[in-house]
Scaffold this motif. Structure first.
Motif, PDB file in Angstrom:
ATOM      1  N   GLN A  57      11.440   0.934  -3.991  1.00 42.31           N
ATOM      2  CA  GLN A  57      10.624   1.248  -5.168  1.00 42.31           C
ATOM      3  C   GLN A  57      11.503   1.610  -6.360  1.00 42.31           C
ATOM      4  O   GLN A  57      11.250   1.155  -7.484  1.00 42.31           O
ATOM      5  CB  GLN A  57       9.660   2.389  -4.848  1.00 42.31           C
ATOM      6  CG  GLN A  57       8.544   1.959  -3.925  1.00 42.31           C
ATOM      7  CD  GLN A  57       7.611   3.101  -3.600  1.00 42.31           C
ATOM      8  OE1 GLN A  57       7.805   3.805  -2.615  1.00 42.31           O
ATOM      9  NE2 GLN A  57       6.608   3.274  -4.432  1.00 42.31           N
ATOM     10  N   GLY A  87       3.333  -0.466  -8.212  1.00 37.99           N
ATOM     11  CA  GLY A  87       2.666  -1.718  -7.873  1.00 37.99           C
ATOM     12  C   GLY A  87       3.554  -2.609  -7.028  1.00 37.99           C
ATOM     13  O   GLY A  87       3.457  -2.629  -5.799  1.00 37.99           O
ATOM     14  N   ILE A  88       4.459  -3.304  -7.680  1.00 37.14           N
ATOM     15  CA  ILE A  88       5.344  -4.248  -6.984  1.00 37.14           C
ATOM     16  C   ILE A  88       6.238  -3.515  -5.986  1.00 37.14           C
ATOM     17  O   ILE A  88       6.369  -3.928  -4.829  1.00 37.14           O
ATOM     18  CB  ILE A  88       6.186  -5.033  -8.005  1.00 37.14           C
ATOM     19  CG1 ILE A  88       5.263  -5.883  -8.880  1.00 37.14           C
ATOM     20  CG2 ILE A  88       7.227  -5.900  -7.306  1.00 37.14           C
ATOM     21  CD1 ILE A  88       5.913  -6.435 -10.120  1.00 37.14           C
ATOM     22  N   MET A 134       5.790  -0.591  -4.512  1.00 35.72           N
ATOM     23  CA  MET A 134       5.020  -0.060  -3.385  1.00 35.72           C
ATOM     24  C   MET A 134       4.643  -1.172  -2.418  1.00 35.72           C
ATOM     25  O   MET A 134       4.704  -0.989  -1.197  1.00 35.72           O
ATOM     26  CB  MET A 134       3.769   0.661  -3.879  1.00 35.72           C
ATOM     27  CG  MET A 134       2.912   1.216  -2.760  1.00 35.72           C
ATOM     28  SD  MET A 134       3.730   2.478  -1.787  1.00 35.72           S
ATOM     29  CE  MET A 134       3.300   3.914  -2.718  1.00 35.72           C
ATOM     30  N   ALA A 135       4.270  -2.342  -2.935  1.00 35.40           N
ATOM     31  CA  ALA A 135       3.912  -3.465  -2.058  1.00 35.40           C
ATOM     32  C   ALA A 135       5.113  -3.895  -1.214  1.00 35.40           C
ATOM     33  O   ALA A 135       4.996  -4.056   0.009  1.00 35.40           O
ATOM     34  CB  ALA A 135       3.382  -4.634  -2.889  1.00 35.40           C
ATOM     35  N   LEU A 136       6.265  -4.073  -1.838  1.00 31.84           N
ATOM     36  CA  LEU A 136       7.466  -4.468  -1.097  1.00 31.84           C
ATOM     37  C   LEU A 136       7.893  -3.378  -0.111  1.00 31.84           C
ATOM     38  O   LEU A 136       8.273  -3.667   1.030  1.00 31.84           O
ATOM     39  CB  LEU A 136       8.608  -4.786  -2.061  1.00 31.84           C
ATOM     40  CG  LEU A 136       8.411  -6.004  -2.954  1.00 31.84           C
ATOM     41  CD1 LEU A 136       9.549  -6.114  -3.979  1.00 31.84           C
ATOM     42  CD2 LEU A 136       8.309  -7.270  -2.120  1.00 31.84           C
ATOM     43  N   ALA A 150      -2.222   1.587   7.835  1.00 33.00           N
ATOM     44  CA  ALA A 150      -2.749   1.876   6.494  1.00 33.00           C
ATOM     45  C   ALA A 150      -3.415   3.241   6.443  1.00 33.00           C
ATOM     46  O   ALA A 150      -3.233   3.989   5.467  1.00 33.00           O
ATOM     47  CB  ALA A 150      -3.728   0.783   6.065  1.00 33.00           C
ATOM     48  N   THR A 180       5.981  -1.170   1.308  1.00 34.22           N
ATOM     49  CA  THR A 180       5.018  -1.102   2.408  1.00 34.22           C
ATOM     50  C   THR A 180       5.311  -2.165   3.450  1.00 34.22           C
ATOM     51  O   THR A 180       5.246  -1.902   4.655  1.00 34.22           O
ATOM     52  CB  THR A 180       3.578  -1.232   1.872  1.00 34.22           C
ATOM     53  OG1 THR A 180       3.333  -0.141   0.977  1.00 34.22           O
ATOM     54  CG2 THR A 180       2.561  -1.198   3.003  1.00 34.22           C
ATOM     55  N   VAL A 181       5.661  -3.364   3.013  1.00 34.57           N
ATOM     56  CA  VAL A 181       6.036  -4.425   3.955  1.00 34.57           C
ATOM     57  C   VAL A 181       7.271  -3.993   4.754  1.00 34.57           C
ATOM     58  O   VAL A 181       7.320  -4.135   5.977  1.00 34.57           O
ATOM     59  CB  VAL A 181       6.278  -5.766   3.228  1.00 34.57           C
ATOM     60  CG1 VAL A 181       6.899  -6.795   4.142  1.00 34.57           C
ATOM     61  CG2 VAL A 181       4.975  -6.282   2.635  1.00 34.57           C
ATOM     62  N   CYS A 219      13.077  -1.507  -7.808  1.00 33.82           N
ATOM     63  CA  CYS A 219      12.135  -2.283  -8.630  1.00 33.82           C
ATOM     64  C   CYS A 219      12.026  -1.685 -10.034  1.00 33.82           C
ATOM     65  O   CYS A 219      12.010  -2.425 -11.026  1.00 33.82           O
ATOM     66  CB  CYS A 219      10.755  -2.324  -7.960  1.00 33.82           C
ATOM     67  SG  CYS A 219      10.698  -3.412  -6.526  1.00 33.82           S
TER      68      CYS A 219
END
Length: 167
Positions: A97, A122-123, A125-127, A21, A129-130, A100
């Motif tokens: 991204q 949001g969504i 970036m989260a996916l 992170a 990042t995983v 999405c």
């Protein structure tokens, strides 16, 4: 796997997640700052500015992970190969991204700027990042026992790992 071993595994990921992170936050700051500077005072077109800022951000993230978070992993693997795989993982994250945004904007008809921001930053970036975390730890900075050595070395390492998971 028991609840206790799962908790121990998640707890052991803490330092790795924090390091990942921290490198990502620094990379994001470089990417954003450079994009704004290249787009504004330098006057580059948006795609050129974003391409250059993306490469700079990837380089910062790679340096942070290679010299920080994963400095003890993948010894003996050429840095250029690591960077190439790291860059490919980050391109895959960027595509997640974009996908999405495409699904939200064109597939679901959510065309406002807010909807694009939520789906992409949001969504998406989260996916992404995983995906980047998984790709970085499994494809880029693999434990040196998996990348070098004899099969008996790898087997011995696997047996030692299995013993800690079961005992």
């Amino acid at each position: 796997m028991s609840w206790i071993s799962l908790r121990a595994r998640l707890r052991s990921l803490g330092p790795e997640l924090l390091g990942f992170a921290a490198a990502g936050i620094c990379a994001y700051a470089v990417d954003l700052g450079l994009f704004i500077w290249l787009r504004g005072p330098v006057g580059l077109d948006p795609l050129t500015a974003k391409s250059l800022s993306f490469v700079a951000g990837c380089s910062v993230a790679y340096a942070g992970n290679a010299l920080g978070t994963y400095r003890r992993k993948a010894a003996g693997v050429p840095r250029l190969r690591q960077y190439a795989v790291f860059f490919a993982v980050n391109v895959a994250g960027a595509l997640v991204q974009l996908l999405c945004i495409a699904v939200s904007h064109y597939g679901l008809g959510l065309t406002s700027q807010r909807a694009d921001t939520v789906s992409g930053a949001g969504i998406g970036m989260a996916l992404a990042t995983v995906l980047r975390f998984w790709g970085t730890r499994t494809l880029v900075f693999r434990v040196s026992g998996r990348t070098a050595g004899t099969s008996s070395d790898r087997t011995a390492g696997r047996e030692a790992t299995e013993a800690t998971w079961t005992g």
